[in-house]
Design an enzyme around this catalytic site. Structure first.
Site, PDB file in Angstrom:
ATOM      1  N   ARG A  72      75.840   0.185-103.865  1.00  0.00           N
ATOM      2  CA  ARG A  72      75.465   0.020-105.361  1.00  0.00           C
ATOM      3  C   ARG A  72      76.663  -0.243-106.072  1.00  0.00           C
ATOM      4  NH1 ARG A  72      70.522   4.373-106.174  1.00  0.00           N
ATOM      5  NH2 ARG A  72      69.059   3.342-104.618  1.00  0.00           N
ATOM      6  N   GLU A  82      69.705  16.139-111.685  1.00  0.00           N
ATOM      7  CA  GLU A  82      70.720  15.129-111.967  1.00  0.00           C
ATOM      8  C   GLU A  82      71.705  15.639-113.240  1.00  0.00           C
ATOM      9  OE1 GLU A  82      68.865  11.137-112.506  1.00  0.00           O
ATOM     10  OE2 GLU A  82      70.600  10.559-113.563  1.00  0.00           O
ATOM     11  N   ILE A  89      66.519  12.950-104.915  1.00  0.00           N
ATOM     12  CA  ILE A  89      65.357  13.989-105.167  1.00  0.00           C
ATOM     13  C   ILE A  89      65.777  15.053-104.158  1.00  0.00           C
ATOM     14  CG2 ILE A  89      63.049  13.968-104.194  1.00  0.00           C
ATOM     15  CD1 ILE A  89      63.244  12.324-106.881  1.00  0.00           C
TER      16      ILE A  89
HETATM   17  C1  LIG Z   1      63.239   3.923-111.286  1.00  0.00           C
HETATM   18  C2  LIG Z   1      63.896   5.124-110.572  1.00  0.00           C
HETATM   19  C3  LIG Z   1      63.612   5.180-109.073  1.00  0.00           C
HETATM   20  C4  LIG Z   1      64.472   6.202-108.366  1.00  0.00           C
HETATM   21  N1  LIG Z   1      63.969   6.142-106.993  1.00  0.00           N
HETATM   22  C5  LIG Z   1      64.668   7.176-106.451  1.00  0.00           C
HETATM   23  C6  LIG Z   1      64.306   7.518-104.852  1.00  0.00           C
HETATM   24  O1  LIG Z   1      63.580   6.695-104.419  1.00  0.00           O
HETATM   25  N2  LIG Z   1      64.892   8.474-104.285  1.00  0.00           N
HETATM   26  C7  LIG Z   1      65.650   9.494-104.982  1.00  0.00           C
HETATM   27  O2  LIG Z   1      66.221  10.396-104.411  1.00  0.00           O
HETATM   28  N3  LIG Z   1      66.194   9.028-106.045  1.00  0.00           N
HETATM   29  C8  LIG Z   1      65.671   8.196-106.917  1.00  0.00           C
HETATM   30  N4  LIG Z   1      65.721   8.106-108.228  1.00  0.00           N
HETATM   31  C9  LIG Z   1      66.806   9.252-108.850  1.00  0.00           C
HETATM   32  C10 LIG Z   1      65.798  10.451-109.139  1.00  0.00           C
HETATM   33  O3  LIG Z   1      64.472  10.054-109.504  1.00  0.00           O
HETATM   34  C11 LIG Z   1      66.301  11.192-110.540  1.00  0.00           C
HETATM   35  O4  LIG Z   1      67.730  11.694-109.893  1.00  0.00           O
HETATM   36  C12 LIG Z   1      65.610  12.547-110.421  1.00  0.00           C
HETATM   37  O5  LIG Z   1      64.376  12.269-110.850  1.00  0.00           O
HETATM   38  C13 LIG Z   1      66.127  13.483-111.600  1.00  0.00           C
HETATM   39  O6  LIG Z   1      65.307  14.578-111.616  1.00  0.00           O
HETATM   40  P1  LIG Z   1      65.696  15.589-112.602  1.00  0.00           P
HETATM   41  O7  LIG Z   1      64.539  16.796-112.621  1.00  0.00           O
HETATM   42  O8  LIG Z   1      67.081  16.147-112.506  1.00  0.00           O
HETATM   43  O9  LIG Z   1      65.477  15.052-113.945  1.00  0.00           O
HETATM   44  P2  LIG Z   1      64.268  14.368-114.751  1.00  0.00           P
HETATM   45  O10 LIG Z   1      63.070  14.081-113.718  1.00  0.00           O
HETATM   46  O11 LIG Z   1      64.728  13.271-115.602  1.00  0.00           O
HETATM   47  O12 LIG Z   1      63.629  15.336-115.512  1.00  0.00           O
HETATM   48  C14 LIG Z   1      64.322  15.864-116.712  1.00  0.00           C
HETATM   49  C15 LIG Z   1      63.054  16.168-117.756  1.00  0.00           C
HETATM   50  O13 LIG Z   1      63.699  17.065-118.902  1.00  0.00           O
HETATM   51  C16 LIG Z   1      63.297  16.259-120.100  1.00  0.00           C
HETATM   52  N5  LIG Z   1      64.309  16.622-121.167  1.00  0.00           N
HETATM   53  C17 LIG Z   1      65.721  15.931-121.211  1.00  0.00           C
HETATM   54  N6  LIG Z   1      66.406  16.390-122.181  1.00  0.00           N
HETATM   55  C18 LIG Z   1      65.450  17.390-123.138  1.00  0.00           C
HETATM   56  C19 LIG Z   1      65.681  17.930-124.013  1.00  0.00           C
HETATM   57  N7  LIG Z   1      66.553  18.019-124.894  1.00  0.00           N
HETATM   58  N8  LIG Z   1      64.534  19.027-124.393  1.00  0.00           N
HETATM   59  C20 LIG Z   1      63.500  19.076-123.764  1.00  0.00           C
HETATM   60  N9  LIG Z   1      63.253  17.895-122.419  1.00  0.00           N
HETATM   61  C21 LIG Z   1      64.167  17.267-122.052  1.00  0.00           C
HETATM   62  C22 LIG Z   1      63.344  14.869-119.667  1.00  0.00           C
HETATM   63  O14 LIG Z   1      62.414  14.123-120.628  1.00  0.00           O
HETATM   64  C23 LIG Z   1      62.508  15.019-118.332  1.00  0.00           C
HETATM   65  O15 LIG Z   1      61.373  15.223-118.593  1.00  0.00           O
HETATM   66  C24 LIG Z   1      65.415   7.157-108.980  1.00  0.00           C
HETATM   67  C25 LIG Z   1      65.578   6.895-110.397  1.00  0.00           C
HETATM   68  C26 LIG Z   1      64.944   5.861-111.029  1.00  0.00           C
HETATM   69  C27 LIG Z   1      64.819   5.931-112.691  1.00  0.00           C
END
Ligand SMILES: Cc1cc2nc3c(=O)[nH]c(=O)nc-3n(C[C@H](O)[C@H](O)[C@H](O)COP(=O)(O)OP(=O)(O)OC[C@H]3O[C@@H](n4cnc5c(N)ncnc54)[C@H](O)[C@@H]3O)c2cc1C
Length: 283
Positions: A110, A252, A268
């Protein structure tokens, strides 16, 4: 204002910051203000900054990954990543519209591809590179559902009868475009691509067409940097390099796990593994 007290610990899991226009630009000034992102609207840096404020260690915060398979002709992640990655990148090529020449291995990692696309867009922000393949091959591995989703807007996928039509529609020098396709096909026959495209992915483009064409624009997709944690998912202090008592993080919002260019599908795993570790540690 509400104060919530935690008895055992707090896990920060607020994700990345690809939708935080101010913070992402502070970290990587290449990102234009108006560039879209593949992320949801909550992908902001507020929680990350709060953690820095209480002394959390930042790691590689300016390492932002761009999706080189995204298109400016749709919002967010959209359908282009599938149509290109499993379609036109595999069975066709990408060219710089200003020169008609290829400029990257369409199946490189990428970062390599996004950097190559950015180089063009920095020189001319409207010179979106294009990717195309002949219609027989282009989407042959994709489901009808994905194809019709991609075609639905009528804006994402251009249909051109010939290389000349691609040239006139997208402003590409026609002779150079034809030469690029010819050169690519020669490389396929010789099983040696000028940009090192994987031999298993080399297949000839039917020069007679017709073609499917998609414009490209790298969009912020993943933030590799964030909070420094240890293998117990404890957040480390920038003063002591030791865990901040009661503070864990997963997903993340953390940094350092993926290096400079995260591999597809492993984010994930990172989120789930460190989320579970944090939960086990607290429990
Ligand atoms: C389109 C897309 C496709 C992807 N495909 C893949 C894949 O196929 N395989 C893979 O491994 N990874 C993939 N990724 C990456 C992966 O999905 C993300 O890295 C992962 O979902 C992040 O998860 P997380 O729980 O850390 O954060 P998130 O799922 O982003 O959750 C964080 C949450 O915290 C909330 N939040 C943020 N700030 C605040 C605040 N100040 N107060 C309250 N709430 C807040 C957000 O609104 C959100 O709901 C993809 C990403 C995208 C965007």
């Amino acid at each position: 204002k509400k104060t919530l007290k935690a008895k055992k610990g707090v896990v920060l899991a607020a994700g990345g910051f690809c939708r935080d226009k101010i913070f992402r630009k502070l970290q990587d000034p290449r990102i234009p203000d108006d560039v879209d992102s593949t992320n949801h609207a909550g992908a902001t840096a507020g929680v990350l900054l709060k953690a820095f404020e209480i002394g959390a260690y930042p790691v590689q915060v300016d390492w932002i990954q761009f999706g080189p398979w995204a298109s400016p002709d749709e919002k967010g992640f959209g359908t282009a990543p599938i149509l290109t990655q499993q379609g036109t990148f595999k069975y066709g090529i990408a060219v710089d519209v200003r020169t008609g020449k290829r400029f990257m291995n369409e199946l490189a990692d990428r970062k390599t591809r996004a950097d190559a696309e950015f180089k063009i867009l920095r020189e001319d922000p409207k010179a979106y590179p294009i990717t195309f393949a002949d219609t027989k091959m282009a989407f042959k591995d994709l489901s009808e559902e994905v194809i019709s989703k991609g075609m639905a807007s009528g804006k994402l996928v251009g249909e051109c009868a010939s290389l000349d039509e691609i040239a006139s529609k997208y402003g590409v020098p026609a002779d150079a475009l034809k030469e690029s396709v010819k050169k690519y096909n020669e490389g396929v026959k010789a099983k040696k691509d000028e940009f090192g495209k994987q031999e298993s992915a080399l297949s000839e483009i039917n020069e007679a067409g017709p073609f499917y064409v998609i414009r490209l624009s790298p969009k912020p997709h993943h933030t590799m940097g964030g909070l420094k944690i240890n293998t117990k998912a404890e957040v480390l202090s920038s003063k002591t390099n030791k865990p901040i008592p009661g503070l864990w993080a997963a997903g993340e919002i953390t940094g350092g796990t993926h290096g400079a260019s995260r591999l597809g599908t492993v984010a994930i795993t990172d989120c789930i593994v460190f989320g579970m570790i944090a939960g086990e540690q607290i429990a």
